[in-house]
Scaffold this active site. Structure first.
Site: not given
Ligand code: GLU
Length: 411
Positions: A102, A219
């Site tokens: 992340k 949402g």
């Molecule tokens: N930010 C999204 C999640 O928390 C998608 C992450 C992604 O597609 O790599 O799942």
């Protein structure tokens, strides 16, 4: 308590249930790589402002790390670490070949011009380009980031590398190699699992009321998709407040109202309510689709829903979880409920690597198969361990991660 403390508490709890040894627990609690950057951006007024950014690559035993980038004034390392760990679990739950990562920048993007936002996004990629790549770590959108921001990031990365590399980032615009269905994927995946949960609880769509907290990407699509499936959306909210209509809201009209006024609040014919009231409404299904730590020990007892579908990451604290469990509320955990987003990100990456693109229906059908199957596997795992769906999902995911680590000789 910080979010990462909650994560460690959950790891300890699940480790006991699974009888993991000390080494395995230590591995699960330790992110593989943490990168913290600070970089300058020239603002419209000519001044230079410095920003803090993060990228955490938590675990890569099952494949390249994967996970979104969040722009939010409250982003900090503890939050990014937690989100990165949840990504590793999420990818394992749905069985896609990725680890978890992340990223985030401490910024209020609403206070920036488009030009400043572009410079910020490019500067972040300049700071982290060495550690990302299609076979290393693949970012994507998250809270307050979108396809345009992914496009700027892709462009910056490709300029630095001097080659096309669409598989470095997902959630891109279609023109740059984005996938059909990626925009609505988190909600679409959540809708499939909501439907599975309703089936198990014997809730018939047209007699089932659904309340959605948060009217951002996840949402608002969720409210639209679920209402198209025949469920009744009785309340929705955004950061400014919510609206309730027990007879059911026309979600398309609420969306237009928000586009015009900046909020769902004051929608004609509905009653204004606060976000706090919304979580405590009498309803069949509650969908938290905003930020972390919304259902806590202070309000869990007041939750009236029979089912909670966690479209947001980490909306329920461990304390609240225990209370909901005692009350017999079925909680479909985040790492399953919102895994549709990263699943279609995976489809996007596969299409990028092949250079061969699928029609929307193919994406939709493939997503449906994965989500309904994952729900079934989580359900069976929780049955096997006589536990709730969250613990079942964690066990399913952790078993896969530990097995991959063991195969590599790391434990
Ligand atoms: N930010 C999204 C999640 O928390 C998608 C992450 C992604 O597609 O790599 O799942």
């Amino acid at each position: 308590m910080s979010v990462f403390e909650n994560v460690k508490e959950n790891i300890d709890y699940v480790a006991k249930t699974m009888k993991l040894d000390e080494g395995e627990v230590e591995l699960l609690k330790s992110p593989k790589r943490i990168v913290q950057v600070n970089f300058p951006v020239k603002m419209d007024n000519g001044r230079i402002r410095r920003f803090n950014g993060y990228r955490v690559q938590y675990n890569d035993a099952r494949g390249p790390t994967k996970g979104g980038i969040r722009y939010h004034p409250k982003v900090d390392l503890g939050e990014v670490k937690s989100l990165a760990f949840w990504m590793a679990l999420k990818c394992a739950v749905v069985g896609i070949p990725y680890g978890g990562a992340k990223g985030g920048i401490e910024v209020d993007p609403k206070g920036l011009s488009d030009r400043e936002l572009e410079s910020l996004s490019r500067a972040y990629v300049k700071s982290i380009h060495e550690i990302i790549g299609p076979t290393k770590d693949v970012p994507a959108p998250d809270v307050y980031t979108n396809p345009q921001i992914m496009a700027w990031m892709l462009d910056e990365y490709e300029k630095i590398r001097g080659e096309h590399s669409p598989g470095v980032i997902t959630g891109k615009p279609i023109e740059l190699g984005g996938s059909q269905g990626r925009g609505s994927a988190t909600a679409q995946g959540g809708a499939f699992v909501l439907d599975e949960a309703a089936r198990i609880q014997n809730l018939k769509p047209n007699k089932t009321s659904v309340v959605v907290q948060g009217f951002g990407n996840a949402g608002s699509y969720m409210a639209k998709i679920v209402s198209k499936m025949g469920y009744k959306i009785t309340a929705v909210s955004d950061s400014k407040g919510g609206v309730l209509d027990e007879k059911g809201l026309d979600v398309g009209k609420v969306e237009k109202h928000k586009e015009k006024t900046g909020s769902v609040k004051d929608f004609v014919g509905a009653k204004n309510i606060s976000n706090k009231e919304l979580l405590e409404l009498e309803c069949d299904v509650l969908v938290p689709a905003a930020l972390e730590n919304q259902i806590t020990k202070d309000n869990a007892n007041k939750v009236e829903a029979e089912v909670i579908v966690e479209l947001a990451n980490g909306p329920t604290t461990p304390d609240a979880d225990k209370i909901l469990d005692k009350k017999g509320v079925m909680v479909v955990p985040d790492i399953l409920a919102n895994a549709g987003g990263v699943t279609v990100s995976y489809f996007e990456w596969v299409q990028n690597l092949y250079g061969y693109y699928w029609p929307a229906k193919e994406v939709h059908d493939k997503l449906e198969k994965i989500m309904r199957k994952a729900f079934g596997e989580v359900y069976s795992k929780s049955d096997e361990y006589k536990t709730n769906l969250r613990t079942g999902a964690w066990i399913l995911a952790i078993e896969k991660i530990i097995n991959a680590e063991r195969a590599r000789g790391n434990i």
